[in-house]
Structures are given as C-alpha cells and as structure tokens.
Scaffold this active site. Structure first.
Site, mmCIF file in Angstrom:
data_model
loop_
_atom_site.group_PDB
_atom_site.id
_atom_site.type_symbol
_atom_site.label_atom_id
_atom_site.label_comp_id
_atom_site.label_asym_id
_atom_site.label_seq_id
_atom_site.Cartn_x
_atom_site.Cartn_y
_atom_site.Cartn_z
ATOM 1 N N ASP A 216 0.836 -1.194 0.000
ATOM 2 C CA ASP A 216 0.000 0.000 0.000
ATOM 3 C C ASP A 216 0.874 1.250 0.000
ATOM 4 O O ASP A 216 0.668 2.185 -0.773
ATOM 5 C CB ASP A 216 -0.900 -0.025 1.244
ATOM 6 C CG ASP A 216 -2.066 0.910 1.109
ATOM 7 O OD1 ASP A 216 -2.651 1.261 2.139
ATOM 8 O OD2 ASP A 216 -2.384 1.299 -0.027
ATOM 9 N N ASP A 323 -9.354 -0.703 3.284
ATOM 10 C CA ASP A 323 -8.865 -0.411 4.624
ATOM 11 C C ASP A 323 -9.770 -1.009 5.674
ATOM 12 O O ASP A 323 -9.317 -1.633 6.631
ATOM 13 C CB ASP A 323 -8.758 1.107 4.819
ATOM 14 C CG ASP A 323 -7.792 1.726 3.851
ATOM 15 O OD1 ASP A 323 -8.003 2.884 3.451
ATOM 16 O OD2 ASP A 323 -6.822 1.038 3.481
#
Lengths: 405, 167
Positions: A216, A323
């Site tokens: 990420d 997330d």
C-alpha cells in the site's frame, strides 16, 4: 489525499499552476483543515468500529468462521507442516503469491482505466458486488442460523436475501439514502473480512497483513506506483475513476461552485475550475460517493484516506473499503486466535484507531493521497504480538498471585 | 463556458447540474465540451466543459449523486420516489420500506410544493404494499414455524436450516 481549496476562479493543484493564491489562503486552509480534521476522525471512527464489532461478534459466536475448511487457491501452501521453518517458508510463499495476485490485479485495473475500458471495469465491479451481496450473505445467514439453531424455510430465505441484495445493489450503484449506503458498505466489508479470516491460514494471514501494508505504501507513494498512476490519470482527465469502493462519511456541498468530481480510490480529482458564469447557484452536487465497486477477492486495490476541502462548511472524509477490510481482518484474527482473549482484541482495536488518527493527521498536514493501511496495521501487529506474548502472561501471573496493580 | 455572438446566457433556470440536464439536451462537441441546447430558441450556443455538467454522463459508472434530498430538485425527488415505488413490485418490500422512511419527511413534513402531492401518493402506496407484505410474511412464518415438525417430509424439504434437538 488531496485537498483542493475551491475558490472562485482560481485553481490550486498539485502542479502548483497558480501559486498566485496567496499564503493567506494557505494558512486559512490549514486552519480549516485542522479544525475539521478532528471531526472527520470521529466520523471515520464510527464505521470502522462498527465493522470491527460485527466481525468480532461473528467470530466469537459463529464457529464456522474459525473452522479450518480448506484454503483459497491464492494461498496454496499448507501450514500443516511438521517443522516451524517449513511453516514459515510456506506462509512467506503464500504471501508472495497473494501479493503478486493483488499487484497484477491492480496493474490490470490501471491499464484498463488508462485505455478507457470503462464498461469492462463497471461490469467487473457489478459482478463482484453481486457475489458479495448474494452469495456471501447466503452463506453468512446460513451459518448464523445454524449457530442459533433456528429453523428457516426456503421461501422466506429467498425473500430476505433477494431484498437485502437488490436494495444493496441499488444503494451502492445507483441512488439511495446515504445512511443505508454506508451501512451496506460496512456490511460487505465485514463479510469480506470474514471470508479472509476463514480462508487464510494462520501465519500467512499475519505475513499478508504486513506485506499488504508495505505494498500500500509503495503503490500510493512511489511515482510509478499503480495507485498513484491511477489517481494521476484520473486527475488529468478530470473525471471520476471508476466505481471504487469508498466509504464517505459525509456529503460535500458545493454551493454556486464547480462540481466536485467524484472521488476515486482515495484521490480526489478535484476540479477546481469555477463555472465562471455562476449564473446557476443550483449547481447542486452534494456529492457523495456512490462509487462503490465491490471488490472481489482477488481485486485488492488498497485504498487510502482522502480528505476533501470545500469552501463550504461541510466536508467529507473518505476511506477506501480495502482499509475497512484489512483492519477488520486484523482485529478478527486477534479475536479468533489470541490466547489473551479480549485483552488482545481490544489492544488491536485501539491500535488501529490510533493508527487511523495518525493517518488522518498526516493527511491534514500533507494534503495528498496517503495510504491508510501501513500505520494502523503496523501498530496493530505490534500490539497483537506484544499483548499476546508479553502482556497476557504478565496479567495471568499477576492474577494468579493476586497482585493488583 | 463560451457563448457565441456575445449573447448572454438566459435568465431562465437552466439548471446547470446533472440533475436537470439530460444527454438529449445537447451534444458533445469534441472531447471535453458539450453544446447545450436550450429549451427555447434564443440563438445562444452554450458550450460548457463536459466535466462541469455531467459527472454522471462521463465515462464511468453513473454516480448516485444526491443522497441529500435537500439538494435535489423536486422533479428529481419525484422521479426517485416513483422509481423506488415501482421497483418494490419486484418482490421488494424492503425497497418500499426505504421509500417510506426516506421520503416521509418530504411528503408529510416539508412545506408544500408542486410535486409533493404525487410523492405523498407514492409514499402512501408504498406503505400499503409494505403492510400487506408484512402481514403475509408474518403469517407464513408463523404457520411454518408451528407446523414444520408436523409436516414431516414437506417440512424438511422447505427448510433451509433444520434445528437440532427435539422439535
């Protein structure tokens, strides 16, 4: 995250095209940002907490999600090996495979987007949300009913699932009340997280969590990262990227100003240009992102938190559903496997929220797209392992010796 | 946005928002400009950057722009209410429930406006349909739960989950 201040006639972009907007605007913006930063942090706490609560509650009550029942094809190596070294190796290999699948999917998505294959992307996302809303819900409902030993007949079941799924598709992909849309997003994130918790083997799950935070970070911050390219392409074209799964906490009003481009996977290709004429104050674009693309198992576009700045009071904060999913996976795994029971779960929960706070703070400071996973997951992992291995024995010993501190 | 021949944009509320405009009201000239055809012939050509007008018409999925009903035009509200009402006929009482809850304030508590009457009608009918479904579903569930064991094979056939233990 990108924050663009919408002022009449001026445009402030990352490329610094019109630096003529003075320092005062900068400071004003800073102030506004920080002022609203806290509110937005709270606005994101609630959904993240809700998602985690749902996941933990399910894990604790429904045995199905903690039973080992095979693995996904993305993690082919088994962890049932005699030696620890072998197990470690297998989990690392599993992680490599999983991450490469994710990378490939992301790059594929970016390529599709670059070549404007919107219909394909749209179709893909609709398929994924169909699967999530119908299939996974069916399984989930079945397991919950079995756990509580409730009889259910097929006609009622069909009706319930059909209603849930159809209204979900409508809310997510078309128009619907914001609250309902948020609720659906939370639910599908929870479902996805449960699937991960069930099908990822023990050690692989932890290594994957670590690896995906690194990914990420790289994908969002590196100049050649796929997510960054996605965001920049969308910015260049000034259009919404694709029905990304983004949770938005509030709506953004633009009164008498240019329309807000719909946010994408975090990046807000904010269109700063004003409709010079502004003869129409009913430029009503209280945009909320109903761009939610269901994310199928392979597709993991890790997302990042986004903040929108508007001239108006109301602003929304957006967080990608990836997330939500990974936060919930972390907390769910902690709930499922920790020997410290609630201690560890709560510690991980707090860690994630702290990480989220910090991320949003950084967002307010840097005002560009930021990955939301790394900080939270790092804290979560640290807290998990330390609580499980240090705090719990300590507490147990204290309790057994009747020492209260 | 440019107007040709220096003519001013008309005062008429040509709402420059995706809510009011539809694709048929203009045509795309070039990649990022949209030529707006006004409802009346005034000799004005309004070329507007596409992205300002049709976020929903841009390539990409159609967004559900306005969750906040306050920002939506009345016409749009009526449209939405009607679509939800019609959608509920596809065995979707939940959709009717959402319709009632979402448009309740609009229909009954907001100050009167033109389309409110119709919206009220839709809300009433949705509520009616909802009540019908609730009654039907409740009675079926009651019947099933009570008689499942007695029905034997048919009960098992209809069951998705069969509880353990003595019925």
């Amino acid at each position: 995250m990108k924050g663009f201040v919408q002022k009449k006639g001026t445009r402030r972009s990352k490329r610094g095209s019109s630096r003529s907007s003075s320092l005062e605007e900068d400071e004003e913006e800073e102030e506004l940002t920080l002022k609203y930063g806290a509110k937005h942090v709270i606005m994101l706490f609630v959904p993240v907490t809700l998602c985690m609560v749902v996941v933990v509650a399910t894990i604790k009550s429904v045995r199905f999600y903690t039973e080992k029942n095979g693995q996904l094809i993305y993690t082919p190596f088994t962890e049932d090996t005699p030696s620890i070294g072998q197990r470690l190796l297998n989990s690392v290999l599993n992680t490599l495979i999983m991450i490469s699948v994710i990378v490939v999917m992301t790059i594929f998505l970016v390529v599709l987007y670059k070549y404007r294959c919107y219909k394909f992307i749209h179709g893909w996302l609709i398929l994924s949300s169909l699967m999530l809303l119908f299939l996974f819900t069916y399984i989930y409902l079945g397991e919950v009913l079995k756990t509580y030993n409730v009889a259910m007949d097929y006609p009622t079941l069909f009706l319930v699932i059909w209603n849930f799924g159809a209204v979900g598709m409508i809310c997510i992909h078309w128009k619907g009340p914001l609250v309902l849309q948020q609720a659906y997003l939370i639910m599908i994130s929870a479902l996805m997280a449960l699937v991960f918790i069930k099908y990822l083997p023990e050690w692989s799950a932890w290594v994957i969590l670590g690896a995906i935070s690194v990914y990420d970070l790289v994908a969002v911050l590196c100049p050649k990262g796929p997510l960054r390219m996605l965001v920049e392409t969308a910015q260049e074209r000034n259009e919404p990227i694709f029905p990304a799964l983004i949770y938005s906490s509030a709506m953004v009003w633009t009164v008498g100003m240019a329309k807000v481009d719909t946010p994408t996977k975090g990046a807000l290709p904010k269109d700063g240009e004003q409709d010079e004429d502004s003869s129409d104050p009913s430029g009503d674009h209280s945009y909320s992102e109903t761009y939610d693309s269901p994310r199928c198992t392979p597709l993991h576009v890790p997302s990042y938190a986004v903040e929108e700045l508007e001239e108006e009071e109301e602003r929304g904060v957006k967080l990608g559903l990836g997330d939500f999913i990974f936060y919930s996976v972390l907390v769910g795994k902690a709930a499922a496997t920790a020997s410290g029971d609630w201690n560890t779960t709560l510690a991980c929960f707090v860690a994630i929220l702290i990480g989220l706070c910090l991320t949003l703070l950084l967002l307010a400071v840097f005002k560009k797209a930021l990955p939301a996973l790394p900080i939270s997951i790092t804290f979560g992992l640290i807290f998990y392992f330390s609580t499980d291995n240090l705090v719990r024995p300590f507490m147990d010993t204290l309790a057994s010796h009747q020492l209260y501190i | 946005m440019r107007t040709e021949e220096g003519l001013q944009a008309p005062e008429a509320p040509v709402a420059l928002g995706a809510s009011a405009l539809r694709k048929e009201e203009g045509e795309a000239v070039g990649d990022d400009l949209y030529l707006l055809r006004l409802p009346y012939d005034s000799g004005v050509r309004l070329e507007i950057p596409t992205r300002l007008l049709f976020p929903a018409a841009l390539p990409g999925p159609s967004s559900g722009p306005r969750m906040n009903l306050e920002r939506v035009s009345n016409e749009e509200k009526l449209n939405l209410c009607r679509k939800y009402y019609l959608g509920g006929f596809a065995l979707l009482p939940f959709l009717w429930l959402v319709n009632v809850l979402w448009f309740f304030r609009e229909a009954f508590l907001a100050p009167a406006y033109e389309e409110q009457g119709q919206i009220k009608g839709y809300v009433w009918r949705s509520a009616l349909g909802l009540v019908f479904w609730l009654v039907a579903l409740t009675s079926w569930i009651t019947v099933f739960q009570i008689n499942r064991a007695r029905w034997g094979a048919l009960g098992d056939y209809l069951s998705f989950t069969i509880p353990l233990g003595i019925p």
